[in-house]
Design a protein around this motif. Structure first.
Motif, PDB file in Angstrom:
ATOM      1  N   PRO A   1       0.825  -1.224   0.000  1.00 62.37           N
ATOM      2  CA  PRO A   1       0.000   0.000   0.000  1.00 62.37           C
ATOM      3  C   PRO A   1       0.852   1.265   0.000  1.00 62.37           C
ATOM      4  CG  PRO A   1      -0.675  -1.479   1.758  1.00 62.37           C
ATOM      5  CD  PRO A   1       0.525  -2.087   1.136  1.00 62.37           C
ATOM      6  N   LEU A   2       1.974   1.221   0.724  1.00 58.98           N
ATOM      7  CA  LEU A   2       2.836   2.398   0.748  1.00 58.98           C
ATOM      8  C   LEU A   2       3.368   2.701  -0.655  1.00 58.98           C
ATOM      9  CD1 LEU A   2       4.815   1.688   4.038  1.00 58.98           C
ATOM     10  CD2 LEU A   2       3.041   3.383   3.678  1.00 58.98           C
ATOM     11  N   ALA A   3       3.743   1.619  -1.349  1.00 60.35           N
ATOM     12  CA  ALA A   3       4.249   1.827  -2.703  1.00 60.35           C
ATOM     13  C   ALA A   3       3.162   2.400  -3.604  1.00 60.35           C
ATOM     14  CB  ALA A   3       4.769   0.504  -3.261  1.00 60.35           C
ATOM     15  N   MET A   4       1.939   1.905  -3.412  1.00 59.05           N
ATOM     16  CA  MET A   4       0.838   2.413  -4.241  1.00 59.05           C
ATOM     17  C   MET A   4       0.621   3.894  -3.981  1.00 59.05           C
ATOM     18  SD  MET A   4      -1.880  -0.718  -3.936  1.00 59.05           S
ATOM     19  CE  MET A   4      -3.211   0.120  -4.756  1.00 59.05           C
ATOM     20  N   ILE A   5       0.698   4.284  -2.715  1.00 58.08           N
ATOM     21  CA  ILE A   5       0.500   5.694  -2.383  1.00 58.08           C
ATOM     22  C   ILE A   5       1.609   6.531  -3.008  1.00 58.08           C
ATOM     23  CG2 ILE A   5       0.504   7.360  -0.492  1.00 58.08           C
ATOM     24  CD1 ILE A   5      -0.796   5.191   1.237  1.00 58.08           C
ATOM     25  N   TYR A   6       2.828   6.055  -2.870  1.00 55.67           N
ATOM     26  CA  TYR A   6       3.948   6.807  -3.453  1.00 55.67           C
ATOM     27  C   TYR A   6       3.753   6.964  -4.949  1.00 55.67           C
ATOM     28  CZ  TYR A   6       8.674   8.164  -4.716  1.00 55.67           C
ATOM     29  OH  TYR A   6       9.746   8.826  -5.226  1.00 55.67           O
ATOM     30  N   ASN A   7       3.357   5.872  -5.568  1.00 55.00           N
ATOM     31  CA  ASN A   7       3.144   5.896  -7.013  1.00 55.00           C
ATOM     32  C   ASN A   7       2.072   6.910  -7.393  1.00 55.00           C
ATOM     33  OD1 ASN A   7       3.383   4.881  -9.711  1.00 55.00           O
ATOM     34  ND2 ASN A   7       1.462   3.784  -9.380  1.00 55.00           N
ATOM     35  N   ALA A   8       0.970   6.895  -6.663  1.00 58.53           N
ATOM     36  CA  ALA A   8      -0.133   7.792  -6.997  1.00 58.53           C
ATOM     37  C   ALA A   8       0.268   9.241  -6.811  1.00 58.53           C
ATOM     38  CB  ALA A   8      -1.348   7.450  -6.137  1.00 58.53           C
ATOM     39  N   GLN A   9       1.097   9.500  -5.817  1.00 56.39           N
ATOM     40  CA  GLN A   9       1.437  10.892  -5.537  1.00 56.39           C
ATOM     41  C   GLN A   9       2.433  11.458  -6.539  1.00 56.39           C
ATOM     42  OE1 GLN A   9       2.645  11.456  -1.475  1.00 56.39           O
ATOM     43  NE2 GLN A   9       0.540  11.957  -0.914  1.00 56.39           N
ATOM     44  N   HIS A  10       3.147  10.586  -7.213  1.00 57.78           N
ATOM     45  CA  HIS A  10       4.198  11.097  -8.105  1.00 57.78           C
ATOM     46  C   HIS A  10       3.888  10.884  -9.579  1.00 57.78           C
ATOM     47  CE1 HIS A  10       7.180  12.109  -4.958  1.00 57.78           C
ATOM     48  NE2 HIS A  10       6.442  11.264  -4.277  1.00 57.78           N
ATOM     49  N   LYS A  11       2.689  10.414  -9.853  1.00 62.97           N
ATOM     50  CA  LYS A  11       2.318  10.245 -11.256  1.00 62.97           C
ATOM     51  C   LYS A  11       1.141  11.147 -11.551  1.00 62.97           C
ATOM     52  CE  LYS A  11       2.482   6.027 -13.610  1.00 62.97           C
ATOM     53  NZ  LYS A  11       2.440   4.895 -12.814  1.00 62.97           N
ATOM     54  N   THR A  12       1.023  11.526 -12.816  1.00 61.89           N
ATOM     55  CA  THR A  12      -0.154  12.302 -13.208  1.00 61.89           C
ATOM     56  C   THR A  12      -1.083  11.417 -14.027  1.00 61.89           C
ATOM     57  OG1 THR A  12       0.964  13.033 -15.197  1.00 61.89           O
ATOM     58  CG2 THR A  12       1.106  14.474 -13.274  1.00 61.89           C
TER      59      THR A  12
ATOM     60  N   THR B   1      -4.973  11.514 -16.479  1.00 62.02           N
ATOM     61  CA  THR B   1      -6.091  12.301 -16.998  1.00 62.02           C
ATOM     62  C   THR B   1      -7.392  11.968 -16.278  1.00 62.02           C
ATOM     63  OG1 THR B   1      -6.317  10.608 -18.673  1.00 62.02           O
ATOM     64  CG2 THR B   1      -5.160  12.641 -19.299  1.00 62.02           C
ATOM     65  N   GLU B   2      -7.389  10.844 -15.592  1.00 62.48           N
ATOM     66  CA  GLU B   2      -8.609  10.460 -14.872  1.00 62.48           C
ATOM     67  C   GLU B   2      -8.665  11.226 -13.550  1.00 62.48           C
ATOM     68  OE1 GLU B   2     -10.110   8.433 -17.643  1.00 62.48           O
ATOM     69  OE2 GLU B   2     -11.064   8.259 -15.684  1.00 62.48           O
TER      70      GLU B   2
END
Lengths: 632, 471, 390
Positions: free
Chosen positions: C203-214, C216-217
């Motif tokens: 989950p931590l990795a998922m959060i990191y990923n979401a915060q650093h990617k853009t 269009t959705e």
């Protein structure tokens, strides 16, 4: 049309083809609902149609009349059409559209034009009646009237008339009960019944919402055996209606007053729609009216039915027990301060209490001063408000204006019964003294924006904080909804969103409801607290405009008007900058009549009241009652 | 062999001359262990347990359903309104938190006062505390309008750079109740460890040996470990004492720091604390009297224990009664019209019935415990304990609702009535409490085995140690 | 029989008295690595064993004071320093309001310290002990008392120590062997724990990923709250069903005149009267030095970027454009020199119209500059022209 003409029309219609008419045009009216019952206009319409007549109805709604017409044509709203009119003195007035028609309706002018084969649009018709010169026409549109178009006055001479002869004027009618039909103070004869705002606006005297009720005095109710909030049957001859009773202090004996405009069966989803099985709101009393006594019926029998009926009243006033009544009587002189002229002349500051003089040294601590404290923003203004109880009539226009300006939701009858109405400024109405002849006191109460607000202290998440300019700011998106602020507010001006009251607007097909919202004000979600903000959006708009123009930061007095101030017909409410020495509000605060409500709690409200001066003629009975209550 | 002497279980002698023994019957260490552990080790619980547990789980399900309904629809499903913005949920919160205080009092305060009789009931009541605080903590969480952002009450850095307002009594509540829960949990668990070790050492199945072994942390009863353990126990007791006083004082601040007449009084902190102990002991009795019968613990929870608890109930009940009288006196003496009205309104206004239930249950009925016959009549004591809790619930109801329903401006006076959701949520909270409690009764030692052994006469050595070299 | 390594020797006693006496004797014999095991803490046994008072209370005191300080610091830093706001007119920092939380935090720190420090100092949890292999030892938590002398003690002697203990009145004396099975967690549990630990990183990795990617959705939005409100924004759009053009802001209806929008004074509003440019500033305006200074200020804001502060057409935009043109990245026409004969000859009204409606590549400034300010700028331009002529 007068009563006899109406009767004649109804009779003619009943004759059908044998009568004088083939087509009946009903333009922007609803006779199937609001005409007196004895005319039996619905029967007349149906008879007319059955005998080959054509009924064409032009109206804003598919109302009761549309239900009995051959054709119903949608009417464009007055805000969407060009129109003209004539003032009392003959001056031509102009009406302009504000917006393109939402639903492609037609105006009355266009309808008549079409009927008379006049091909012109409404705009052309109205233009044709105005001055030829373009500049003059633009000025006429701007001003709303054509200057100089008043009719020339006629010379008349007055004829001496004999003195009027009055029959036996007794205080109570001889036989039966008199019933007075009055247009509802908010929805009129019923044409605005489908407006939730108006249904929920409490009647200034009864504080009743969403219903009409038969108002009668305590003495009359006692003699008839009627209890407050129970159903009664009013009957005259063969006609009768069943309505709830409302015991009204100060009402004349032997008389019942009831409002028209309720009980509609085809008003809409708010006020009643039989087709969609929406219950009518209130009770239709038109069946009891006769065409020749449309606003007053005499010799009416009132029969108590005993069935209780829940009335959505925003102030449980005299339904209160003895202890409550005592409590109320004790504290009223302290809350809504009034005095006679003599009192005021003797001591202009009669309304002030010791607490009104408490200054900065009233506290045990060093008070925060944004003007000198470096950690806080330096204020450029010091906002304040004053409400003059002397000129306030209790009309509640402020309540509606605030609702319109601030996207305050309508909650419905059940929620009002529970006590969850959402109005930010409410009109408190108190009766004092003898219930048969009481003194009525009205007081509009909105957030007092206390400098030492008790609500700010107790919010755990700092959702309500004080701006350095003196506004108590309610931050909706920080509020988690513990409701402690509402508990601690002694004025109870905070309103909580117990449900999502705006969810209807999100339903598909209800898009247009969103247009009613002020785009400059947040629409609050479920679970947040809200309250009067001194129309902060208007303050900010003025501030932005001033800053855009890089003008001196002083905003001239009168530039910012809160919605309640703007709509008050008597100008009782003033709002402005207390730092501005010449401002109206500063003068009001310095007026010796000014006092803070519940000043002894040391909240230091920025919203002061100006005590009411009563000045009844010494010969009037009210003067004696006045003495008793003020000094009782 | 250890000496033991026989005392009839129900005998209570004149305590000034010869206090009744704390462990009745023919008991030695082994039988005490057996009495308590056999409940946990029994293959099947007593039938009554299944019935009660079933009802409790059903009510817990009701609670869950009510919470889902509440969160999806809005706070309006309750009876709250303007001006009564706090209704049953806050009453329930204070009710449950109050009940929780008895456990800490028995564990900590009676320990500091060297009251040996606490050992029969302290495990029981500490568990009750924890479960009551869980029920209590649930209510403020669900009563807020936007539960999904309730984490904003914690000083966690966030993207808005906002911090909570530490001047607010509700925030003091957050810290106080969370501290209280954590400390009680630690205290309870610490007490459990030696007893879990006991069960581990008796365990016949591998699963039981694993789980009780895991949670007993490898305890072997080493005296050096007991030494530090006893120190820590004393420290925790000493900390828990001011903690329990402060927590209910902070809960009372929710009311006392406001401006409302009837709330704004300085008597609230001691009054609430006394009331909390009052209701907590009543709940301990409500639980202990059936449990001792159901699980055969009569020798460990004796009539002496029951009587002492009744006396404490009477004492705190009289404190509460004194507070009621004082409030009335101050309201009159102050001359403040709003304050005076608030109290007349309580007693004779629209909620007079709630007020008189409160007075009769809290002040009048505990007086019955002056009589020893009453104190030793278990059925009567059980019924009285329930009355006391009913009275205490009504006390919180009277305080919360009557002051809100009629405060300063008459225009905002309005009646409050609960909805079915209010009622079911309260019942559901009992479901939560009893579910947890029944699980405790079944799987954990209900009596503090090692502490009870410590107060038995066999535990006190006749031999006085001499000073010697350090070892 | 294999020679097993000894862990300790264990003596069992049946009551506290004999235990106490034995403990004293063991203490007096000079043993150091030994202990008693009892089902409950026996009063007086500490002295009998010679156990010193623990330092735990001091540790708790220190942490308690730390907690007190931290509690105060937390409240001061957040409410009085980092983000002070006005609450009820009360002082930004006031100790009485902060006492309850400070007290609670003190107790919290103290209690947690007492709890955790105690276990740590007790060297627990320790899920395996050689003593637990002995069947008799199970009664250590029930009703028997044990004295255990470890083999590691310097005075320990396998045979003599056992004899010594026997002589103390023990019910039984046994030897405790060191375990030869591994005392670590079995492999499958270790693997399980490791897998769980890795899984918690997901989950931590998922959060990191979401915060650093853009993307269009729009983000997943569980609770809409006030992010979507039942109102229309001024520049927003609406369903075509409501208005054909889909706009929420509706244009004014052709031919209508709003209050305050009369704009009768054509010359003032447009700079033209009767089709001709006006030749002077309309009389409705009061022309004085302040007015021209206002024009200067406004000129500096709106006009100077292109036309330059002297009006020569050499503003910063022009200079930047020259740079870009030199690189081949722009095509540019220099802004008009306001002192040129072309502009000097233009009527005031024409200058006004240029400001209001724009000219060539210059955009219209009607929406940015109110009517009065436009005339002020016109006057200032004239002043610039007069200065250039001198």
């Amino acid at each position: 049309m007068c009563a006899s003409e109406l009767k004649a029309l109804a009779d003619e219609l009943r004759k059908g083809q044998d009568g004088a008419y083939r087509n009946l045009l009903l333009l922007d009216c609803n006779p199937a609902y609001d005409l007196p019952g004895d005319l039996e206009f619905v029967g007349a319409l149906e008879g007319f149609r059955g005998a080959g007549g054509t009924v064409i109805h032009l109206g804003l709604y598919r109302d009761e009349t549309a239900g009995h017409a051959d054709w119903h044509l949608p009417m464009a709203h007055a805000f969407e059409t060009w129109a003209d009119g004539t003032a009392w003195d003959g001056t031509m007035t102009t009406g302009q559209p504000l917006i393109d028609p939402l639903y492609a309706g037609r105006s009355v002018l266009e309808m008549l034009g079409w009927w008379t084969k006049d091909e012109r649009s409404a705009k052309e018709q109205v233009r044709a009646g105005g001055p030829a010169d373009g500049k003059a026409w633009r000025r006429a549109l701007h001003d709303g009237l054509v200057a100089g178009s008043a009719a020339a006055p006629l010379q008349v001479s007055a004829k001496a008339l004999p003195a009027p002869q009055f029959g036996d004027l007794s205080a109570t009618p001889a036989d039966g009960i008199e019933v007075r039909f009055m247009p509802d103070r908010h929805i009129g004869d019923g044409r605005w019944a489908n407006l939730g705002w108006l249904q929920e606006l409490p009647d200034p005297m009864t504080k009743l919402t969403w219903d009409n009720a038969a108002m009668m005095s305590f003495a009359t109710a006692a003699s008839l055996g009627v209890e407050h909030g129970t159903m009664v049957r009013l009957s005259k001859g063969a006609r009768s209606v069943e309505v709830p009773a409302y015991l009204m202090p100060g009402h004349a004996d032997g008389c019942v007053t009831i409002a028209l405009g309720h009980g509609r069966t085809a008003a809409g989803h708010v006020a009643g729609l039989d087709d969609d099985e929406i219950e009518p709101v209130g009770f239709d009393v038109n069946p009891l009216r006769a065409h020749d006594s449309a606003s007053l019926a005499t010799g009416v029998a009132v029969e108590p039915l005993g069935k209780p009926y829940p009335l959505a009243v925003t102030q449980d006033h005299f339904a209160i027990d003895e202890i409550g009544t005592q409590g109320r009587e004790q504290r009223l002189p302290n809350l809504v301060k009034e005095g006679s002229v003599a009192e005021w002349q003797q001591e202009p500051r009669f309304a002030k209490s010791a607490a009104d003089y408490w200054g900065k040294d009233s506290n045990l601590w060093q008070e925060l001063d944004p003007e000198t404290d470096d950690r806080l923003y330096k204020p450029k203004h010091k906002w304040g408000m004053a409400i003059d109880l002397s000129s306030c009539t209790g009309c509640s226009a402020c309540t509606i204006a605030c609702q319109a300006e601030n996207n305050i939701p309508v909650v419905g009858k059940d929620q009002v019964i529970k006590g969850r109405e959402m109005h930010w400024i409410r009109m408190d109405r108190y009766f004092a003294g003898d219930p048969a002849a009481p003194k009525v006191m009205s007081q509009p109460v909105a957030c007092q924006h206390c400098e030492m607000a008790p609500c700010e202290q107790v919010c755990p998440v700092a959702a309500t904080v004080h701006s350095s300019e003196g506004l108590n700011d309610m931050v909706y998106n920080r509020c988690i909804g513990t409701r402690y602020c509402s508990n601690n507010c002694p004025y109870k001006v905070r309103r909580f969103n117990f449900f999502d009251y705006n969810e209807d607007a999100d339903q598909p097909g209800n898009e247009v409801m969103k247009m009613a919202a002020n785009p400059e004000v947040t629409v609050r979600a479920r679970g947040v607290m809200e309250k009067c903000s001194f129309c902060v959006q208007r303050i900010e708009r003025a501030r932005i405009a001033t800053r855009n123009e890089d003008r001196d930061s002083r905003i001239p007095d009168g530039t910012i008007e809160t919605a309640c101030q703007q709509s008050c017909p008597t100008g009782s409410i003033v709002f402005g900058d207390l730092m501005d020495e010449g401002s109206q509000v500063r003068k009001a605060h310095e007026n010796p009549r000014s006092y803070a409500m519940l000043a002894e709690l040391n909240n230091k409200p920025r919203n002061l009241f100006l005590a009411r001066i009563r000045n009844p003629h010494p010969a009037m009975p009210a003067a004696a009652a006045e003495e008793a209550v003020t000094h009782g | 062999m250890a000496d033991s002497f026989t005392v009839p279980a129900a005998a209570t002698q004149d305590e000034r001359v010869f206090p009744a023994p704390l462990v009745a019957g023919t008991n030695d260490f082994a039988s005490v262990t057996e009495t308590v552990c056999s409940i946990v080790e029994a293959p099947r619980a007593p039938k009554a347990w299944y019935v009660i547990f079933g009802i409790a789980v059903a009510l817990l399900g009701v609670l869950g359903a009510m919470i889902v309904y509440l969160v999806s629809t809005g706070v309006g499903v309750w009876g709250n309104n303007q001006p009564v913005a706090w209704g049953w949920p806050i009453v329930n919160f204070v009710f449950w938190v109050g009940i929780g205080h008895a456990g800490t009092l028995i564990s900590a305060v009676l320990f500091l006062f060297r009251q040996g009789w606490r050992t029969g009931i302290n495990r029981f009541s500490e568990a009750m505390t924890i479960f009551a605080v869980i029920c209590a903590g649930m209510f403020p969480a669900i009563h807020v309008g936007r539960i999904w952002v309730i984490w904003w009450v914690f000083p966690i850095p966030n993207q808005m750079s906002m911090w909570p307002n530490f001047r607010s009594p509700l925030l003091w509540d957050v810290f106080a109740v969370s501290t209280y829960f954590s400390v009680s949990l630690l205290f309870w668990y610490m007490g459990l460890v030696p007893d879990l070790a006991t069960i581990r050492d008796r365990a016949k199945t591998k699963a039981r040996r694993f789980w009780y072994g895991l949670f007993s942390l490898g305890w072997t009863g080493s005296n050096r470990q007991w030494h530090r353990y006893e120190r820590a126990y004393l420290i925790l007791a000493a900390l828990a004492t001011p903690l329990v006083l402060s927590v209910h004082s902070v809960v009372s601040f929710d009311f006392a720091t406001s401006q409302l007449p009837g709330w704004h009084t300085t008597i609230f902190p001691p009054y609430f604390v006394a009331g909390a102990i009052f209701s907590g002991f009543a709940m301990v009795l409500t639980l202990a009297i059936p449990a001792r019968k159901m699980f055969g613990l009569e020798d460990l929870i004796t009539m002496r224990h029951i009587e002492n608890m009744c006396k404490i109930i009477m004492a705190t009940g009289m404190m509460v009664g004194y507070a009621y009288a004082m409030e009335f006196f101050m309201a009159w003496y102050s001359g403040n019209t709003y304050e005076g009205f608030a109290f007349v309104n309580r007693a004779f206004g629209p909620y007079w019935w709630a007020y008189w239930i409160m007075v009769s249950c809290n002040v009048i009925s505990p007086q019955i415990f002056w009589s020893k016959k009453a104190r030793t009549n278990l059925t009567l004591v059980f019924i009285m304990s329930i009355f006391v809790n009913i009275g205490m619930w009504f006390e919180r109801f009277v305080i919360t609702v009557t002051s809100l329903n009629r405060d300063f401006l008459p225009s905002s006076w309005h009646y409050f009535s609960p909805t079915w959701v209010d009622v079911l949520t309260l019942l559901g909270s009992f479901g939560l409490f009893f579910t947890l409690f029944m699980l405790f009764c079944r799987w954990l030692p209900q009596v503090a085995i090692s502490e009870v052994k410590n107060v038995m006469p066999q535990a006190h050595p006749h031999h006085h140690p001499s000073e010697g070299k350090e070892g | 029989m294999e020679e097993r390594k000894l862990h300790s020797v264990m003596a069992e006693f049946t009551d506290v008295n004999s235990l106490m006496a034995a403990a004293e004797r063991v203490r007096d014999a000079g043993f150091r690595k030994w202990d008693c095991h009892t089902p409950f803490p026996v009063h007086g046994l500490d002295d009998a064993m010679g156990v010193k008072m623990t330092r735990l209370p001091w540790i708790v005191l220190a942490m308690g004071l730390t907690g007190c300080g931290l509690g105060l610091l937390l409240q001061w830093w957040t409410n009085a320093y980092d983000y002070p706001y006005i609450i009820s007119g009360k002082p930004v920092w006031a100790i009485p309001a902060n006492i309850p939380i400070t007290f609670e935090v003190t107790v919290l720190f103290s209690a947690f310290t007492a709890f955790f420090a105690m276990w740590i100092m007790n060297d627990l949890p320790r899920w395996f002990s050689p003593l637990s292999r002995k069947k008799n030892f199970a009664r250590a938590t029930d009703d028997r008392f044990f004295v255990v002398i470890e083999a590691a003690d310097p005075q320990f002697d396998g045979v003599r120590t056992a004899e010594f203990l026997n002589g103390l009145g023990a019910a039984s004396v046994e030897e405790v062997e060191m375990p030869d099975e591994p005392t670590r967690l079995p492999a499958r549990y270790r693997h399980l724990l490791f897998t769980l630990a890795m899984a918690m990183l997901v989950p931590l990795a998922m959060i990191y990923n979401a915060q650093h990617k853009t993307s269009t959705e729009p983000r997943v939005h569980l609770v809409k709250d006030m992010d979507k409100q039942a109102r229309f924004r001024p520049q927003g759009e609406t369903l075509a069903g409501l208005f054909a053009d889909g706009r929420m802001s509706r244009p004014r209806i052709e031919g209508t005149v709003g209050r305050g929008m009369l704009r009768e004074d054509e010359g003032l509003e447009t700079g033209m009267e009767g089709g001709e440019y006006v030749t002077a500033v309309p009389s409705a305006l009061q022309v004085d030095e302040d007015f021209v200074r206002r024009g200067q200020e406004r000129f500096g804001i709106y006009c100077a970027p292109c036309h330059g502060f002297t009006g020569k057409g050499d503003g910063l935009v022009h200079q930047r454009a020259l740079q870009l043109a030199a690189e081949g990245n722009a095509q540019w026409v220099q802004p008009t020199d306001l002192s040129s004969a072309l502009v000097v000859d233009q009527a005031d009204g024409r200058l006004y119209e240029t400001i209001r409606m724009g000219r060539n590549t210059m955009p219209a400034y009607a929406s940015a500059i109110p009517v009065e300010d436009r005339w002020a700028i016109v006057l200032y331009v004239r002043a610039l022209q007069r200065a250039a002529a001198q």
